[in-house]
Design a protein around this motif. Structure first.
Motif, PDB file in Angstrom:
ATOM      1  N   ILE A   1      11.663  -1.588  -2.886  1.00 20.97           N
ATOM      2  CA  ILE A   1      11.063  -1.220  -4.174  1.00 20.97           C
ATOM      3  C   ILE A   1      11.891  -1.846  -5.286  1.00 20.97           C
ATOM      4  O   ILE A   1      13.110  -1.646  -5.360  1.00 20.97           O
ATOM      5  N   ASN A   2      11.213  -2.612  -6.143  1.00 19.14           N
ATOM      6  CA  ASN A   2      11.896  -3.294  -7.248  1.00 19.14           C
ATOM      7  C   ASN A   2      11.072  -3.159  -8.521  1.00 19.14           C
ATOM      8  O   ASN A   2       9.921  -2.717  -8.481  1.00 19.14           O
ATOM      9  N   SER A   3      11.670  -3.554  -9.623  1.00 20.78           N
ATOM     10  CA  SER A   3      10.870  -3.596 -10.853  1.00 20.78           C
ATOM     11  C   SER A   3      10.978  -4.969 -11.498  1.00 20.78           C
ATOM     12  O   SER A   3      11.972  -5.677 -11.350  1.00 20.78           O
ATOM     13  N   LEU A   4       9.906  -5.319 -12.182  1.00 18.97           N
ATOM     14  CA  LEU A   4       9.858  -6.585 -12.913  1.00 18.97           C
ATOM     15  C   LEU A   4       9.576  -6.270 -14.372  1.00 18.97           C
ATOM     16  O   LEU A   4       8.621  -5.560 -14.703  1.00 18.97           O
TER      17      LEU A   4
ATOM     18  N   GLU B   1      15.619   5.485  -0.178  1.00 16.92           N
ATOM     19  CA  GLU B   1      14.821   6.044   0.922  1.00 16.92           C
ATOM     20  C   GLU B   1      14.072   4.962   1.686  1.00 16.92           C
ATOM     21  O   GLU B   1      13.850   5.073   2.888  1.00 16.92           O
ATOM     22  N   GLY B   2      13.634   3.931   0.963  1.00 20.32           N
ATOM     23  CA  GLY B   2      12.792   2.907   1.581  1.00 20.32           C
ATOM     24  C   GLY B   2      13.554   1.992   2.523  1.00 20.32           C
ATOM     25  O   GLY B   2      12.984   1.468   3.481  1.00 20.32           O
ATOM     26  N   GLU B   3      14.834   1.806   2.263  1.00 21.98           N
ATOM     27  CA  GLU B   3      15.654   0.834   3.007  1.00 21.98           C
ATOM     28  C   GLU B   3      15.485   0.971   4.525  1.00 21.98           C
ATOM     29  O   GLU B   3      15.237  -0.012   5.233  1.00 21.98           O
ATOM     30  N   GLN B   4      15.564   2.195   5.027  1.00 22.17           N
ATOM     31  CA  GLN B   4      15.523   2.407   6.486  1.00 22.17           C
ATOM     32  C   GLN B   4      14.148   2.083   7.090  1.00 22.17           C
ATOM     33  O   GLN B   4      14.035   1.922   8.301  1.00 22.17           O
TER      34      GLN B   4
ATOM     35  N   MET C   1      12.754   5.779 -10.809  1.00 23.28           N
ATOM     36  CA  MET C   1      12.036   5.936  -9.539  1.00 23.28           C
ATOM     37  C   MET C   1      12.449   4.838  -8.558  1.00 23.28           C
ATOM     38  O   MET C   1      12.698   5.099  -7.382  1.00 23.28           O
ATOM     39  N   VAL C   2      12.538   3.612  -9.068  1.00 22.08           N
ATOM     40  CA  VAL C   2      12.964   2.483  -8.211  1.00 22.08           C
ATOM     41  C   VAL C   2      14.373   2.739  -7.668  1.00 22.08           C
ATOM     42  O   VAL C   2      14.636   2.569  -6.472  1.00 22.08           O
ATOM     43  N   ASN C   3      15.265   3.181  -8.532  1.00 24.87           N
ATOM     44  CA  ASN C   3      16.659   3.351  -8.106  1.00 24.87           C
ATOM     45  C   ASN C   3      16.782   4.343  -6.954  1.00 24.87           C
ATOM     46  O   ASN C   3      17.509   4.096  -5.985  1.00 24.87           O
TER      47      ASN C   3
ATOM     48  N   GLY D   1       6.982  -2.759   3.815  1.00 21.14           N
ATOM     49  CA  GLY D   1       6.318  -2.525   2.533  1.00 21.14           C
ATOM     50  C   GLY D   1       7.103  -3.156   1.399  1.00 21.14           C
ATOM     51  O   GLY D   1       8.333  -3.260   1.445  1.00 21.14           O
ATOM     52  N   ARG D   2       6.369  -3.627   0.418  1.00 13.84           N
ATOM     53  CA  ARG D   2       7.003  -4.173  -0.796  1.00 13.84           C
ATOM     54  C   ARG D   2       6.291  -3.534  -1.995  1.00 13.84           C
ATOM     55  O   ARG D   2       5.068  -3.668  -2.133  1.00 13.84           O
ATOM     56  N   ILE D   3       7.051  -2.848  -2.834  1.00 14.47           N
ATOM     57  CA  ILE D   3       6.465  -2.133  -3.968  1.00 14.47           C
ATOM     58  C   ILE D   3       7.117  -2.647  -5.248  1.00 14.47           C
ATOM     59  O   ILE D   3       8.351  -2.761  -5.324  1.00 14.47           O
ATOM     60  N   LEU D   4       6.278  -2.958  -6.223  1.00 14.05           N
ATOM     61  CA  LEU D   4       6.802  -3.482  -7.484  1.00 14.05           C
ATOM     62  C   LEU D   4       6.285  -2.646  -8.651  1.00 14.05           C
ATOM     63  O   LEU D   4       5.088  -2.373  -8.747  1.00 14.05           O
ATOM     64  N   MET D   5       7.189  -2.246  -9.512  1.00 15.77           N
ATOM     65  CA  MET D   5       6.817  -1.535 -10.737  1.00 15.77           C
ATOM     66  C   MET D   5       6.909  -2.525 -11.904  1.00 15.77           C
ATOM     67  O   MET D   5       7.875  -3.297 -11.987  1.00 15.77           O
TER      68      MET D   5
END
Ligand code: ADP
Length: 266
Positions: free
Chosen positions: A201-204, A193-196, A186-188, A156-160
């Motif tokens: 999850i990142n922000s732009l 949690e997402g790593e495993q 939230m990203v931090n 999964g790739r999530i962008l805020m």
């Protein structure tokens, strides 16, 4: 950078950056799920509480339909949902339907947001609430609803989408800045949690002219800005090579925050 066989969901896809993101991902091979809010008073929708691809006769958001048409013209597959991201039940219903139709979502771009300038003492509770309902709660609802799907696929790739005024402050932008900083938090934590699960999850933070900001900037400075760097950075942040837990600023490199403040007073 290609996104063949991937499904990307973009909120706020009716205009500005959201539309540019959706079109760029479609050009690079992704299947698209477009989400934006219903517009106008006759937005009854169907059982979902929203208008979907299977019931376009009820569509109310002309801008979202334009994005949809542009993507279909590119030959990409595209689903369409008019819903308010701050309504958790509607978000859940949409994700259930997506699970039936396409079984997976690889990329989520939480881009829907509201914007308004107001001096601090005149901020209305309802406006403060709406800022958090859409920008923060909406991103939470989408992300949480899609999390099990991404976990199940091990990808999964999530962008805020955040904003310059969140990171550095801006005059009369207290609700917007506060809400966008909530997304940074939230990203931090979520990236840990997402790593495993191979969910990144990142922000732009767009540092460029967008539909949201051009109402506040003088036309004379518009040619200084461009979507190109922003969309290219977006593509990197939702790609297989994406980092995790990062916050990137992207836009016209020479435009510093100080210059933004100056532009606003032109
Ligand atoms: P930008 O300039 O950053 O691209 P825009 O104002 O053009 O900003 O885009 C924000 C998008 O988010 C708009 O298309 C708007 O309709 C959408 N949006 C705002 N609130 C909601 C909501 N509650 N649910 C879904 N989409 C929303």
């Amino acid at each position: 950078m290609r996104f063949d066989n991937q499904v990307a969901l973009v909120t706020g896809a009716g205009s500005g950056l959201g539309r540019a993101y959706a079109i760029m991902l479609a050009e690079r091979g992704a299947k698209l799920v477009l989400v934006d809010q219903p517009k106008g008073s006759s937005s009854q929708g169907e059982a979902l509480g929203a208008t979907s691809s299977s019931n376009l006769a009820h569509a109310t958001n002309a801008e979202l339909q334009q994005t949809h048409q542009a993507i279909l013209k590119l030959g990409a597959e595209c689903l369409y949902f008019e819903l308010d991201v701050s309504q958790q039940d509607d978000v859940k219903a949409m994700v259930n339907r997506l699970q039936q139709d396409w079984q997976r979502v690889d990329i989520l771009i939480n881009n829907a947001g509201v914007y308004g300038a107001c001096s601090f003492e005149h901020i209305q509770q309802a406006d403060w609430q709406r800022q958090f309902d859409v920008d923060v709660n909406g991103s939470f609802y989408l992300t949480q609803a899609l999390w099990p799907l991404m976990k199940a696929h091990g990808y999964g790739r999530i962008l805020m989408t955040t904003g310059v005024s969140a990171l550095f402050g801006d005059l009369h932008q207290v609700p917007f800045s506060a809400a966008k900083m909530a997304l940074v938090g939230m990203v931090n934590s979520l990236s840990l949690e997402g790593e495993q699960f191979n969910i990144h999850i990142n922000s732009l933070c767009p540092q460029a002219l967008t539909a949201m900001t051009d109402k506040h900037l003088a036309p004379a400075i518009q040619p200084l800005f461009s979507f190109d760097t922003v969309t290219a950075t977006m593509a990197f942040l939702v790609s297989r090579a994406a980092p995790n837990g990062q916050h990137l600023l992207a836009g016209a490199g020479s435009v510093s925050h100080g210059m933004f403040a100056e532009f606003q007073s032109i």
